[in-house]
Every structure is written in C-alpha cells, then in structure tokens.
Motif scaffolding. Structure first.
Motif, mmCIF file in Angstrom:
data_model
loop_
_atom_site.group_PDB
_atom_site.id
_atom_site.type_symbol
_atom_site.label_atom_id
_atom_site.label_comp_id
_atom_site.label_asym_id
_atom_site.label_seq_id
_atom_site.Cartn_x
_atom_site.Cartn_y
_atom_site.Cartn_z
ATOM 1 N N ASP A 20 22.803 -13.803 46.149
ATOM 2 C CA ASP A 20 22.222 -15.149 46.572
ATOM 3 C C ASP A 20 23.152 -15.992 47.216
ATOM 4 O O ASP A 20 24.357 -15.796 47.275
ATOM 5 C CB ASP A 20 21.646 -15.748 45.269
ATOM 6 N N LEU A 21 22.575 -17.160 47.742
ATOM 7 C CA LEU A 21 23.238 -18.098 48.214
ATOM 8 C C LEU A 21 23.260 -19.493 47.774
ATOM 9 O O LEU A 21 21.912 -19.974 47.793
ATOM 10 C CB LEU A 21 23.053 -18.133 49.925
ATOM 11 N N TYR A 22 24.263 -20.218 47.384
ATOM 12 C CA TYR A 22 24.003 -21.859 46.897
ATOM 13 C C TYR A 22 24.744 -22.460 48.176
ATOM 14 O O TYR A 22 25.876 -22.202 48.470
ATOM 15 C CB TYR A 22 24.651 -21.966 45.659
ATOM 16 N N VAL A 23 24.052 -23.625 48.583
ATOM 17 C CA VAL A 23 24.476 -24.526 49.724
ATOM 18 C C VAL A 23 24.495 -25.870 49.064
ATOM 19 O O VAL A 23 23.767 -26.491 48.629
ATOM 20 C CB VAL A 23 23.661 -24.382 51.007
ATOM 21 N N ALA A 24 25.764 -26.330 49.216
ATOM 22 C CA ALA A 24 26.068 -27.928 48.724
ATOM 23 C C ALA A 24 26.039 -29.085 49.914
ATOM 24 O O ALA A 24 26.590 -28.663 50.973
ATOM 25 C CB ALA A 24 27.394 -27.984 48.292
ATOM 26 N N ASN A 25 24.915 -29.788 49.705
ATOM 27 C CA ASN A 25 24.695 -30.659 51.070
ATOM 28 C C ASN A 25 25.039 -32.005 50.383
ATOM 29 O O ASN A 25 25.338 -32.629 49.507
ATOM 30 C CB ASN A 25 23.127 -30.640 51.148
ATOM 31 N N ASP A 26 25.467 -32.987 51.706
ATOM 32 C CA ASP A 26 25.862 -34.082 51.553
ATOM 33 C C ASP A 26 24.950 -35.237 51.194
ATOM 34 O O ASP A 26 24.242 -35.452 52.297
ATOM 35 C CB ASP A 26 26.925 -34.465 52.710
ATOM 36 N N GLU A 27 24.544 -35.679 50.165
ATOM 37 C CA GLU A 27 23.669 -36.701 49.902
ATOM 38 C C GLU A 27 22.188 -36.343 50.273
ATOM 39 O O GLU A 27 21.275 -36.983 50.407
ATOM 40 C CB GLU A 27 23.973 -38.025 50.845
ATOM 41 N N THR A 28 21.895 -34.869 50.298
ATOM 42 C CA THR A 28 20.518 -34.438 50.059
ATOM 43 C C THR A 28 20.684 -33.224 49.232
ATOM 44 O O THR A 28 21.839 -32.821 48.854
ATOM 45 C CB THR A 28 20.071 -34.042 51.663
ATOM 46 N N PRO A 29 19.327 -33.082 48.783
ATOM 47 C CA PRO A 29 19.271 -32.043 47.590
ATOM 48 C C PRO A 29 19.832 -30.643 47.932
ATOM 49 O O PRO A 29 19.887 -30.093 49.330
ATOM 50 C CB PRO A 29 17.847 -31.896 47.639
ATOM 51 N N ASN A 30 20.844 -30.056 47.161
ATOM 52 C CA ASN A 30 21.398 -28.954 47.071
ATOM 53 C C ASN A 30 20.267 -27.895 47.218
ATOM 54 O O ASN A 30 19.097 -28.041 46.816
ATOM 55 C CB ASN A 30 22.515 -28.480 46.451
ATOM 56 N N GLN A 31 20.707 -26.472 47.645
ATOM 57 C CA GLN A 31 19.641 -25.271 47.570
ATOM 58 C C GLN A 31 20.311 -24.220 47.131
ATOM 59 O O GLN A 31 21.507 -23.835 47.233
ATOM 60 C CB GLN A 31 19.547 -25.136 49.178
ATOM 61 N N LEU A 32 19.567 -23.377 46.433
ATOM 62 C CA LEU A 32 19.745 -22.249 45.678
ATOM 63 C C LEU A 32 18.895 -21.233 46.424
ATOM 64 O O LEU A 32 17.508 -21.205 46.228
ATOM 65 C CB LEU A 32 19.771 -22.282 44.441
ATOM 66 N N TRP A 33 19.396 -20.455 47.279
ATOM 67 C CA TRP A 33 18.550 -19.528 48.194
ATOM 68 C C TRP A 33 18.784 -18.028 47.277
ATOM 69 O O TRP A 33 19.672 -17.293 47.208
ATOM 70 C CB TRP A 33 18.936 -19.306 49.425
ATOM 71 N N ILE A 34 17.465 -17.686 46.438
ATOM 72 C CA ILE A 34 17.692 -16.447 45.924
ATOM 73 C C ILE A 34 16.963 -15.550 46.829
ATOM 74 O O ILE A 34 15.928 -15.427 47.589
ATOM 75 C CB ILE A 34 16.446 -16.679 44.784
ATOM 76 N N ASN A 35 17.757 -14.371 46.949
ATOM 77 C CA ASN A 35 17.735 -13.111 47.530
ATOM 78 C C ASN A 35 16.356 -12.389 47.262
ATOM 79 O O ASN A 35 16.164 -12.110 45.987
ATOM 80 C CB ASN A 35 18.815 -12.265 47.469
ATOM 81 N N GLN A 36 15.445 -12.313 48.254
ATOM 82 C CA GLN A 36 14.059 -11.653 47.939
ATOM 83 C C GLN A 36 14.194 -10.175 48.044
ATOM 84 O O GLN A 36 12.969 -9.556 47.935
ATOM 85 C CB GLN A 36 12.882 -12.158 48.680
ATOM 86 N N ARG A 37 15.281 -9.654 48.455
ATOM 87 C CA ARG A 37 15.571 -8.178 48.423
ATOM 88 C C ARG A 37 14.846 -7.521 49.566
ATOM 89 O O ARG A 37 14.612 -6.166 49.544
ATOM 90 C CB ARG A 37 15.188 -7.410 47.258
ATOM 91 N N ASN A 38 14.351 -8.251 50.503
ATOM 92 C CA ASN A 38 13.687 -7.861 51.752
ATOM 93 C C ASN A 38 14.174 -8.500 53.054
ATOM 94 O O ASN A 38 13.346 -8.630 53.863
ATOM 95 C CB ASN A 38 12.127 -8.015 51.640
ATOM 96 N N GLY A 39 15.202 -9.019 53.100
ATOM 97 C CA GLY A 39 16.028 -9.676 54.145
ATOM 98 C C GLY A 39 15.486 -11.128 54.126
ATOM 99 O O GLY A 39 15.977 -11.859 55.129
#
Length: 580
Positions: free
Chosen positions: A284-303
C-alpha cells in the motif's frame, strides 16, 4: 478555479482520543559519552547545500535537500548521494540554473585498530557522470531494471532525473546515465519525496513521485501577524497531483496515475512510504500532505488503489484537523507484528503516531500521539527527516527527527536563514511510551540547524544505525552510532534475483523473546533514501533463531542458522519454502 484538493474532514477524533500522559522520565544513559559522534569532517564527507537565497523569501529555498544511503558499487558498504539546490531564478520567465551540482561519495572505509571500520568517503561525482539538471530537492533509490545495480531518481523544482547505474567501467569506476526522457519518468512539477515499490507484484519496481505545490515566482511577500516579512505556507499555491509510473520491464515506464486512482485525491505531498498496512500481502502507499488530510492508498490488487485514510483513522489529527505533515516512516514500534505510522509536523502540532490495529484486508489505526508522550515532547519542533531506528540494539524501535522551522523564528531574526532547531532522539520505553533522549545523543547532535533530509543506515557495518542529516543552506552532518554494538544484532540483506527485495517482510523468531518484525525498504523520512537492509537489535541474546521472510511476490521462506553480529544475504529461492 482552484482544483479540488481537500478531502472532506470527518470528525473521527473520538477514535483517537487519549488522556494526556505526564512526560516519561529520561532513560538512563547507556554509557559515558554521547550516543552519536559527529564525524563528517574526519570521514571526508565535505558538502555544503546551497538554497539560492535571494532575500525575497521564496518557498523552495527553505524546503530542501535530501540524501541517499545506497551501495552503488555493491561492495557491501553504503555510499552517500547528496542533493544540491543552487541559485533560484528571481524572474517570472523561470530559468533555474543548477548549482555546483549533486555529489556522490564512495565509501572507502577500512578496518581500524578496534575492528570497527574507520569511515572515509571519496568524492567520485566527476567520474560518475552525475550532474544537476535543475534545482534539486530529494532522491529515491531502487534497481528499476533488475540488473543488480541500484539506480537513483532525483526530484526537483520543475524537473526530475532518473540516473541509471551502469555498473563499473573498464577502470572499475561506477558510472551513471541520465535516462529520464528514454524511460518516460520526467516530472515537470515540484517533486519532493519519491519511492520505488512493486505495487502490482510483477517483479519490477514501479515509481511514485510526490508533488508539492504549483510554485509561482510571484509567491513571495508573506508577513507575520505583526506585519514582518516571512515565508509563505502551502495555502499560497495550489497542490499538484503526485504521479505513479508503472514499470513496463523494458527500461521504460508508463504514467498510471489516472487509471490507478491516485490522481483522484491529492494534497501538497511531502512524504511517502510504501508498506503492507492491512496485512494482505500487497504493498500500500501512505502519503503525508502539508496542511491537508493525509492519504492511505490501499492496494486493490488489480492495479488500482483506494484512499481509506479517513475511515482508517490516519488522515487527520485527534481534533479532526489536518496537520502539516512532512517526514514519515513505518515500523512496528509496539512489537505486535503490524506496521505503525509516524510523521512529524509543524511547531505547535506535535508529531503524529498511528498505531496499526488492522486485521487482514481491513485497515484501522488509532492515534497514539498523546498516550505515547510524543505529542508533548515534539510540540516545540517542526520535523522533516524522520525515522524509526533501534539505536541502542534492545529490540525496540526508537525515533529520531531532524528539525527546522518553516516560519521565521523571531529570536533568530537577522540570521540569513532564521529557522534553526535542534535534532531530537526519542527512546522507546516499551508499552507504547517514549522519552526524550536528546540530551544523551551528544552536543553536536542537539546543535540547532535547519534540518531537512535525513537518511538512516549502518555506514560502518557494526550493527548500529547511523545518520546522515542534510541541512538547508548548510553542511551535511554524519552522526555515527557509538552504543548499539554493545548489544548483539542480526543484519540481513534481502535479494530477489539480483536486486534488493524492497517490500519484503521479515519476522525474527529468536529464543525466549516475542517475534520481531521489520520490512525491507529504502523510502520514508523526508526526500531521502535509506539503507534497504534489515537490522535487528538482539539485546543480550546470542542466537538469532529462525527468520521468516515474506517476499514481495507473496511467497514465504524460512531461514535457519544465521550468524549473529554480522550481515547475511538472503536470496529468494534458497530458503525452505512455505505453503501459502
């Protein structure tokens, strides 16, 4: 019209509330003398970053640089790559001439009298062929073509460069070729952090590039509440979507940002780390953003990926508000076998620690920032470079941050870059609590600086994690760990084919102790690349027991008979295969 870039903030703070705990006592010193010794001058690591200050307080001049620890010549020790900024164009036409250039230092350390390597680095930049194509920001490391030689991706202000490692030439010198255009990895935006990871498990490393803001040369002239000049924050410009490049396996990449779903939501990205956060075996991928909500991108196993950060409890602070997240890392600090998340924030916010409560395929985190003591300990600082490390070899992951303000520190006004703050070392006491160990880290460690990038790795191969800190508009600092070798340790390099198995999960089952879990990765921190090897502190244990490796393709193997107090290379396919 401003692009939509803010995810609606749900008030999930109830999931993350905890009573404020009193500060934990400072841990007892491990021994006389500092935990870290600053050795950059003695080791020949001579580099000074230039941020191109013009006096107009442009944002880019206070955001870099990054650093990479990577064994470019495959000789068993870590070399150092340092990113240069350079002059900033002061007009709207936008030409950004390079500075004196990025630098590559080869590790030529030799054994000393006490058996420990005496660190020495040689500047091999000229022979390597590496040059700076623009104002540099960060760097990622990974072997994208599986030839056994790690490559470098350099982010920057309005450009990026993919440097292919050619291996040794006829003289034995490692050389690089700029393959940005040929590979299809150009990025015309303001890129900061990047990460190589195999998101579709096809055996080829893909590339995520986190973009920050749509910078304009007119974006200057912000002021403090008192009307004094200051740097602008991220609200002064629009965010730019990050980019996901899919590796075709033939030396080229295709832009998969749209079809993967990563372009649907975005913020000003400053940190990124790839890991299997929900335990399903896919990165999966976690993205830390500056002064906006961070994102946890869960891999759906299909691209494709799905952002679940809000529902998973790791998008915003405990009060339901976004934080100014910069540096980031993932690691199992509480020893429950699940990868937790740490990120450092702006002065006054305190650092964020998200404890992973996920079950297989279902991501869930709780905010442990307050209960762990981190929120209070870190509140005076603005963190950038950050990482989990077991600095004392006791088997528990500690934390280290490299700090520097982004708003003028009034007591330093008059300084050319009045943003200096000390580093911070946080000791894991166990049972979810941390204590400040900065005082024992050494006076050079705690000296104020404009800290930005930080790379973690064992530079002298003695079982202790060292630090290279890249300061903005200042010299690079090398901090050598002085205490970890007093405990036993196990070091592992994980290879799938010829390259480092980034994303592999390693479980150490050593006698009389709970299992320890680590993952092989080079990403995290801020704009930097770390040692991809896995290091376990064993405390007083003299045997390592069994090691279970789940490789990036999902297959698992068991390894026995590993040597303590040494590095061992584990190759996929040479262990005892386990059924899925």
């Amino acid at each position: 019209m401003r692009p939509l870039r803010r995810t609606p903030v749900l008030l999930l703070a109830g999931l993350a509330t905890a009573a404020a705990a009193p500060p934990a006592p400072r841990p007892a010193p491990l021994a006389t003398g500092p935990i870290f010794a600053e050795r950059s001058r003695e080791a020949g690591l001579d580099f000074v970053h230039q941020n191109g200050m013009t006096g107009r307080l442009y944002m880019p001049e206070m955001m870099g640089p990054g650093v990479a620890l990577v064994d470019v010549d495959n000789d068993g020790d870590l070399d150092v790559f340092l990113v240069q900024g350079g002059p900033l164009a002061a007009d709207a036409s936008g030409p950004r001439p390079p500075g004196r250039g990025h630098r590559l230092f080869r590790n030529d350390s030799k054994p000393g009298k006490d058996g420990r390597l005496e660190l020495h680095f040689t500047d091999v930049t000229a022979a390597s062929g590496i040059t700076a194509g623009c104002y540099g920001m960060g760097v990622a490391a990974g072997d994208y073509d599986n030839d056994g030689w790690p490559d470098l991706y350099v982010t920057g202000l309005g450009c990026a460069q993919l440097w292919h490692n050619n291996g040794p030439d006829a003289r034995g010198q490692i050389t690089f070729t700029d393959v940005t255009a040929k590979s299809g990895t150009a990025n015309p935006h303001w890129g900061v952090s990047a990460t190589f990871f195999d998101y579709d498990r096809d055996g080829w490393l893909d590339l995520y590039v986190g973009n920050y803001l749509n910078f304009s040369w007119s974006a200057a002239g912000c002021k403090t509440a008192a009307g004094l000049p200051d740097y602008c924050g991220p609200v002064a410009a629009d965010a730019v979507p990050g980019r996901l490049f899919h590796n075709r396996g033939d030396g080229t990449f295709e832009d998969a940002t749209g079809r993967s779903g990563l372009g649907a939501e975005y913020g000003p990205a400053l940190g990124a780390v790839a890991d299997d956060f929900d335990g399903d075996g896919w990165p999966d991928l976690y993205v830390a953003n500056d002064e906006t909500p961070n994102q946890l991108w869960i891999n759906q196993r299909n691209g494709t990926f799905k952002n679940v950060a809000l529902l998973a409890g790791c998008a915003v602070g405990p009060d339901g508000r976004p934080q100014a997240s910069m540096g980031i890392d993932a690691g199992d600090y509480d020893g429950d076998g699940r990868e937790d998340l740490f990120m450092d924030n702006l002065t006054g916010e305190g650092d964020a620690l998200y404890r992973n409560l996920s079950s297989t395929g279902d991501a869930l985190f709780e905010d442990a920032s307050i209960g762990s003591g981190l929120a209070l300990l870190s509140r005076p600082l603005t963190g950038f470079g950050a990482g989990f490390l077991d600095y004392d070899g006791d088997g528990r992951l500690d934390l280290l941050t490299v700090n520097g303000a982004i708003k003028v520190v009034e007591s330093q006004r008059g300084d050319p870059l009045p943003l200096r703050q000390p580093r911070q070392l946080l000791h894991n006491l166990g049972q979810g609590r941390f204590a400040d160990a900065t005082q024992d880290a050494g006076p050079a460690f705690a000296a104020p600086a404009v800290g930005r990038g930080a790379a973690f790795g064992d530079l002298d191969n003695d079982g202790g994690t060292d630090l290279v800190a890249a300061d903005d508009n200042g010299p690079t600092r090398l901090y050598v760990n002085q205490v970890a070798r007093r405990h036993h340790w196990l070091g592992l390099r994980l290879l799938t084919g010829k390259r480092d198995a980034l994303g592999a999960r390693v479980e150490l089952q050593h006698p009389g102790h709970p299992p320890l879990v680590r993952h092989a990765h080079a990403d995290g921190s801020y704009a930097s690349a770390n040692d991809p090897r896995v290091l376990f502190g064993l405390g007083d244990a003299t045997a390592a027991g069994e090691v279970l490796v789940r490789w990036p393709d999902g297959r698992s193997e068991l390894f026995h008979g590993l040597h303590v107090d040494a590095y061992t290379t584990l190759r996929q396919g040479t262990g005892t295969a386990l059924q899925k």
